[in-house]
Scaffold this motif. Structure first.
Motif, PDB file in Angstrom:
ATOM      1  N   ILE B 224       0.778  -1.164   0.030  1.00  0.00           N
ATOM      2  CA  ILE B 224       0.022  -0.077   0.097  1.00  0.00           C
ATOM      3  C   ILE B 224       0.983   1.215  -0.091  1.00  0.00           C
ATOM      4  O   ILE B 224       0.871   2.186  -0.826  1.00  0.00           O
ATOM      5  CB  ILE B 224      -0.979   0.012   1.280  1.00  0.00           C
ATOM      6  CG1 ILE B 224      -2.095  -1.062   1.126  1.00  0.00           C
ATOM      7  CG2 ILE B 224      -1.714   1.478   1.480  1.00  0.00           C
ATOM      8  CD1 ILE B 224      -2.826  -1.197   2.180  1.00  0.00           C
ATOM      9  N   ILE B 225       1.756   1.320   0.977  1.00  0.00           N
ATOM     10  CA  ILE B 225       2.819   2.349   1.004  1.00  0.00           C
ATOM     11  C   ILE B 225       3.477   2.683  -0.182  1.00  0.00           C
ATOM     12  O   ILE B 225       3.567   3.893  -0.774  1.00  0.00           O
ATOM     13  CB  ILE B 225       3.566   2.381   2.396  1.00  0.00           C
ATOM     14  CG1 ILE B 225       2.739   2.343   3.660  1.00  0.00           C
ATOM     15  CG2 ILE B 225       4.694   3.255   2.257  1.00  0.00           C
ATOM     16  CD1 ILE B 225       3.698   1.689   4.688  1.00  0.00           C
ATOM     17  N   SER B 226       4.126   1.857  -0.694  1.00  0.00           N
ATOM     18  CA  SER B 226       5.034   1.746  -1.923  1.00  0.00           C
ATOM     19  C   SER B 226       3.940   2.402  -3.046  1.00  0.00           C
ATOM     20  O   SER B 226       4.258   3.441  -3.854  1.00  0.00           O
ATOM     21  CB  SER B 226       5.762   0.709  -2.242  1.00  0.00           C
ATOM     22  OG  SER B 226       4.815  -0.295  -2.348  1.00  0.00           O
ATOM     23  N   SER B 227       3.010   1.686  -3.415  1.00  0.00           N
ATOM     24  CA  SER B 227       2.132   2.094  -4.669  1.00  0.00           C
ATOM     25  C   SER B 227       1.561   3.470  -4.385  1.00  0.00           C
ATOM     26  O   SER B 227       1.305   4.160  -5.564  1.00  0.00           O
ATOM     27  CB  SER B 227       0.984   0.933  -4.834  1.00  0.00           C
ATOM     28  OG  SER B 227       0.410   0.667  -3.804  1.00  0.00           O
ATOM     29  N   ILE B 228       1.081   3.937  -3.016  1.00  0.00           N
ATOM     30  CA  ILE B 228       0.569   5.214  -3.178  1.00  0.00           C
ATOM     31  C   ILE B 228       1.542   6.151  -3.220  1.00  0.00           C
ATOM     32  O   ILE B 228       1.455   7.243  -4.106  1.00  0.00           O
ATOM     33  CB  ILE B 228      -0.220   5.394  -1.556  1.00  0.00           C
ATOM     34  CG1 ILE B 228      -1.528   4.630  -1.520  1.00  0.00           C
ATOM     35  CG2 ILE B 228      -0.072   6.670  -1.168  1.00  0.00           C
ATOM     36  CD1 ILE B 228      -2.434   5.159  -2.349  1.00  0.00           C
ATOM     37  N   ALA B 229       2.798   5.881  -2.756  1.00  0.00           N
ATOM     38  CA  ALA B 229       3.884   6.767  -3.036  1.00  0.00           C
ATOM     39  C   ALA B 229       4.267   7.012  -4.394  1.00  0.00           C
ATOM     40  O   ALA B 229       4.452   7.843  -4.746  1.00  0.00           O
ATOM     41  CB  ALA B 229       5.015   6.404  -1.939  1.00  0.00           C
ATOM     42  N   CYS B 230       4.440   6.073  -5.188  1.00  0.00           N
ATOM     43  CA  CYS B 230       4.717   6.239  -6.655  1.00  0.00           C
ATOM     44  C   CYS B 230       3.653   6.743  -7.426  1.00  0.00           C
ATOM     45  O   CYS B 230       4.010   7.492  -8.242  1.00  0.00           O
ATOM     46  CB  CYS B 230       4.955   4.812  -7.036  1.00  0.00           C
ATOM     47  SG  CYS B 230       6.559   4.028  -6.401  1.00  0.00           S
ATOM     48  N   HIS B 231       2.358   6.376  -6.724  1.00  0.00           N
ATOM     49  CA  HIS B 231       1.280   7.064  -7.576  1.00  0.00           C
ATOM     50  C   HIS B 231       1.018   8.536  -7.478  1.00  0.00           C
ATOM     51  O   HIS B 231       1.153   9.339  -8.668  1.00  0.00           O
ATOM     52  CB  HIS B 231      -0.067   6.396  -7.004  1.00  0.00           C
ATOM     53  CG  HIS B 231      -1.288   7.268  -7.325  1.00  0.00           C
ATOM     54  ND1 HIS B 231      -1.729   7.096  -8.674  1.00  0.00           N
ATOM     55  CD2 HIS B 231      -2.039   7.921  -6.752  1.00  0.00           C
ATOM     56  CE1 HIS B 231      -2.823   7.980  -8.847  1.00  0.00           C
ATOM     57  NE2 HIS B 231      -3.256   8.606  -7.693  1.00  0.00           N
ATOM     58  N   PHE B 232       1.491   9.049  -6.409  1.00  0.00           N
ATOM     59  CA  PHE B 232       1.176  10.517  -6.156  1.00  0.00           C
ATOM     60  C   PHE B 232       2.581  11.231  -6.785  1.00  0.00           C
ATOM     61  O   PHE B 232       2.618  12.225  -7.234  1.00  0.00           O
ATOM     62  CB  PHE B 232       1.067  10.769  -4.684  1.00  0.00           C
ATOM     63  CG  PHE B 232      -0.373  10.610  -4.220  1.00  0.00           C
ATOM     64  CD1 PHE B 232      -1.268  11.530  -4.622  1.00  0.00           C
ATOM     65  CD2 PHE B 232      -0.580   9.854  -3.501  1.00  0.00           C
ATOM     66  CE1 PHE B 232      -2.689  11.597  -4.446  1.00  0.00           C
ATOM     67  CE2 PHE B 232      -1.993   9.632  -3.135  1.00  0.00           C
ATOM     68  CZ  PHE B 232      -3.050  10.559  -3.799  1.00  0.00           C
ATOM     69  N   GLY B 233       3.664  10.355  -6.564  1.00  0.00           N
ATOM     70  CA  GLY B 233       4.917  11.083  -7.250  1.00  0.00           C
ATOM     71  C   GLY B 233       4.916  11.203  -8.765  1.00  0.00           C
ATOM     72  O   GLY B 233       5.338  12.261  -9.295  1.00  0.00           O
ATOM     73  N   LEU B 234       4.387  10.231  -9.434  1.00  0.00           N
ATOM     74  CA  LEU B 234       4.271  10.274 -11.017  1.00  0.00           C
ATOM     75  C   LEU B 234       3.148  11.106 -11.289  1.00  0.00           C
ATOM     76  O   LEU B 234       3.127  11.573 -12.396  1.00  0.00           O
ATOM     77  CB  LEU B 234       4.183   9.009 -11.305  1.00  0.00           C
ATOM     78  CG  LEU B 234       5.252   7.804 -11.280  1.00  0.00           C
ATOM     79  CD1 LEU B 234       5.114   6.687 -12.090  1.00  0.00           C
ATOM     80  CD2 LEU B 234       6.488   8.453 -11.923  1.00  0.00           C
ATOM     81  N   ALA B 235       2.213  11.434 -10.461  1.00  0.00           N
ATOM     82  CA  ALA B 235       1.131  12.239 -10.577  1.00  0.00           C
ATOM     83  C   ALA B 235       1.353  13.974 -10.519  1.00  0.00           C
ATOM     84  O   ALA B 235       0.668  14.758 -10.771  1.00  0.00           O
ATOM     85  CB  ALA B 235       0.010  12.012  -9.837  1.00  0.00           C
ATOM     86  N   VAL B 236       2.549  14.105 -10.063  1.00  0.00           N
ATOM     87  CA  VAL B 236       2.886  15.368 -10.051  1.00  0.00           C
ATOM     88  C   VAL B 236       2.956  16.281 -11.304  1.00  0.00           C
ATOM     89  O   VAL B 236       3.427  15.840 -12.465  1.00  0.00           O
ATOM     90  CB  VAL B 236       4.320  15.534  -9.387  1.00  0.00           C
ATOM     91  CG1 VAL B 236       5.266  16.833  -9.676  1.00  0.00           C
ATOM     92  CG2 VAL B 236       4.397  15.281  -8.114  1.00  0.00           C
ATOM     93  N   GLN B 237       2.284  17.385 -11.158  1.00  0.00           N
ATOM     94  CA  GLN B 237       2.346  18.428 -12.447  1.00  0.00           C
ATOM     95  C   GLN B 237       3.711  19.034 -12.576  1.00  0.00           C
ATOM     96  O   GLN B 237       4.464  19.249 -11.473  1.00  0.00           O
ATOM     97  CB  GLN B 237       1.221  19.431 -12.342  1.00  0.00           C
ATOM     98  CG  GLN B 237      -0.116  19.028 -12.181  1.00  0.00           C
ATOM     99  CD  GLN B 237      -0.485  18.071 -13.475  1.00  0.00           C
ATOM    100  OE1 GLN B 237      -0.426  18.759 -14.446  1.00  0.00           O
ATOM    101  NE2 GLN B 237      -0.997  16.873 -13.408  1.00  0.00           N
TER     102      GLN B 237
END
Lengths: 219, 272
Positions: B224-237
């Motif tokens: 959970i922690i890693s996928s959430i972190a990567c999701h928000f990291g890559l979603a950065v404008q």
């Protein structure tokens, strides 16, 4: 000669705002084109569309007659199709200069690791990069741009897309870079540079196209 | 002619509670999709890419696991000690020795340990991962990787998912061992029980299903922690001001999702 890269009536809009409007260009092997435009003229977007990084809202981009977006990331041929140098360079900050340059060869396994290293060293040497084991953050901006150029060239692309090539007016590096690019172009490398400087455009390209508010104009 | 419908209280409740839930849900779906596609792309990567991906995995395990050993060990010892001290404060001195091991097993190993470890991993690694990926987006590293035919999900995301998940499971084991140690030291100081008696008491009150639930929590929290972190990291404008927001969203969503997952696993394991 058949075009190697062509864009026809390319439109790109973000959030309803037109960034590129019916941009068209044709590039043959050995051609060098500079796209000149001011801030927010859409030149970086055009380069990204040509690199297959942005899907146009309409229009087509063809590399050797095939749509650029069909170049799936998992099936990159070698020598590579299109080399791209971003305005921000995009060097991996936690890797050395050498690792940055040899990464594409190692990842795709085109050549053995020893060969990849020697090719990377040779390319860095040809461009005059003197600190192959340094991190990109330790380099001067001009030298960092050379590293990005080396990384884009390591896969021996047929087309080089250079967003904001400042290094060609660098007192220290310009002669080496221009000599290398001339040599590559004589062997068929086509090149598109996006710049806001007419001086740079005159140095790197034989033909120049102006881009104003997303529309391409003849100079 | 149009009508203006006054917003009633239920409407307002739905709007204020419903929208954040829908938004959070869309992020959860996005994170699950990212994890699935990174796994798929990593499997499709050429054999030569294994060394490149493995190198990043090792770095991630080192950062999330090895570098966090000190804080996790300290947290484990202190937590174990606190639980025993609190227990002895409310238990009668006579006959309390047998209960101490049980409390440690029930409270620390089953419940507090996995959550504390998850919070430590969120604070250290998830924020770092989302900031790093956000910086890679803003600095065009992701775009350049794509232009070089290197799929970012296989090369950047997958090793972080695998690294953080494995490291979280390992840290949980370290935490439990440290908590037992801390609990025993305090127990010995106050009631002079032998190590074998104390460990026997802990082991006696730990069922196989509890250990399985602990391992499942470690795995699930890490994922959970890693996928959430990567999701928000890559979603950065592409703007530097977006990067701290990505870290903040990562912390909030990861904590909430870990608590929900903990609740579900605990509920399921108690029914077995």
């Amino acid at each position: 000669m058949e075009p190697i890269l062509s864009a026809r009536d390319v439109r790109v809009s973000f959030d309803g705002m037109m960034v590129l409007d019916r941009a068209s260009l044709t590039l043959r092997p050995g051609d060098s084109l500079a796209v000149v435009g001011g801030s927010n003229s859409g030149k970086s977007t055009l380069v990204r569309v040509l690199a297959g990084l942005i899907r146009p809202s309409s229009g087509t981009v063809l590399f050797r007659g095939k749509p650029v977006r069909s170049y799936a990331p998992l099936a990159v041929p070698w020598p590579a199709g299109i080399g791209y140098i971003s305005q921000n360079l995009g060097l991996r900050s936690n890797m050395t200069v050498l690792d940055n340059v040899q990464l594409p060869l190692l990842y795709h396994g085109h050549v053995p690791a020893d060969d990849a290293r020697s090719r990377a060293y040779a390319l860095l040497d040809a461009l005059g990069v003197t600190q192959p084991l340094a991190r990109p953050a330790a380099l001067a901006p001009g030298e960092a741009e050379l590293v990005a150029l080396a990384r884009a060239l390591i896969l021996e692309p047929h087309v080089l897309l250079f967003d904001n090539p400042v290094v060609v007016v660098d007192v220290e590096c310009s002669q080496r870079v221009l000599s290398l690019l001339r040599d590559l172009r004589s062997r068929g490398l086509a090149m598109v540079s996006a710049t806001s400087s007419e001086t740079i455009a005159g140095i790197v390209a034989e033909s120049v196209r102006l881009l104003r508010q997303g529309r391409m104009e003849e100079p | 002619m149009g009508y203006v419908v006054a917003e009633t209280f239920p409407h307002r409740v739905v709007r204020h509670i419903g929208m954040p839930v829908v938004t959070a849900g869309s992020h959860v779906v996005g994170a699950i999709r990212l994890a699935a596609s990174s796994f798929r792309e990593a499997l499709a990567a050429p054999p030569s890419a294994v060394d490149c991906i493995h190198a990043i995995w090792v770095q991630q395990v080192r950062f999330t696991g090895v570098h966090a050993l000190t804080i996790v060990t300290a947290a484990g010892i202190i937590t174990g000690a606190i639980v025993i001290i609190q227990s002895m404060a409310i238990l009668p001195q006579v006959g309390a020795a047998d209960t101490l091991g049980k409390l440690l097993a029930l409270i620390v190993i089953r419940e507090v340990g996995p959550l504390l470890v998850a919070f430590i991993v969120i604070g250290r690694s998830a924020t770092a991962a989302s900031v790093e990926l956000g910086t890679m987006v803003v600095g065009d590293e992701i775009a350049v990787l794509r232009s070089l035919g290197i799929p970012p999900r296989a090369y950047v995301v997958f090793p972080r998912l695998a690294g953080i998940t494995v490291a979280t499971m390992a840290l949980l084991i370290y935490f439990d061992v440290a908590a037992i140690l801390g609990g025993y030291v305090v127990s010995f100081m106050f009631v002079r029980i032998s190590p074998s008696f104390f460990l026997g008491s802990v082991a006696h009150h730990l069922r196989v299903v509890d250990l399985a639930a602990t391992v499942a929590k470690g795995f699930l929290f890490g994922a959970i922690i890693s996928s959430i972190a990567c999701h928000f990291g890559l979603a950065v404008q592409p703007s530097p001001t977006e990067i701290p927001k990505a870290a903040l969203r990562t912390v909030v969503h990861a904590i909430l999702l870990c608590l929900v997952a903990d609740l579900l696993i605990t509920f399921t394991s108690l029914r077995l």
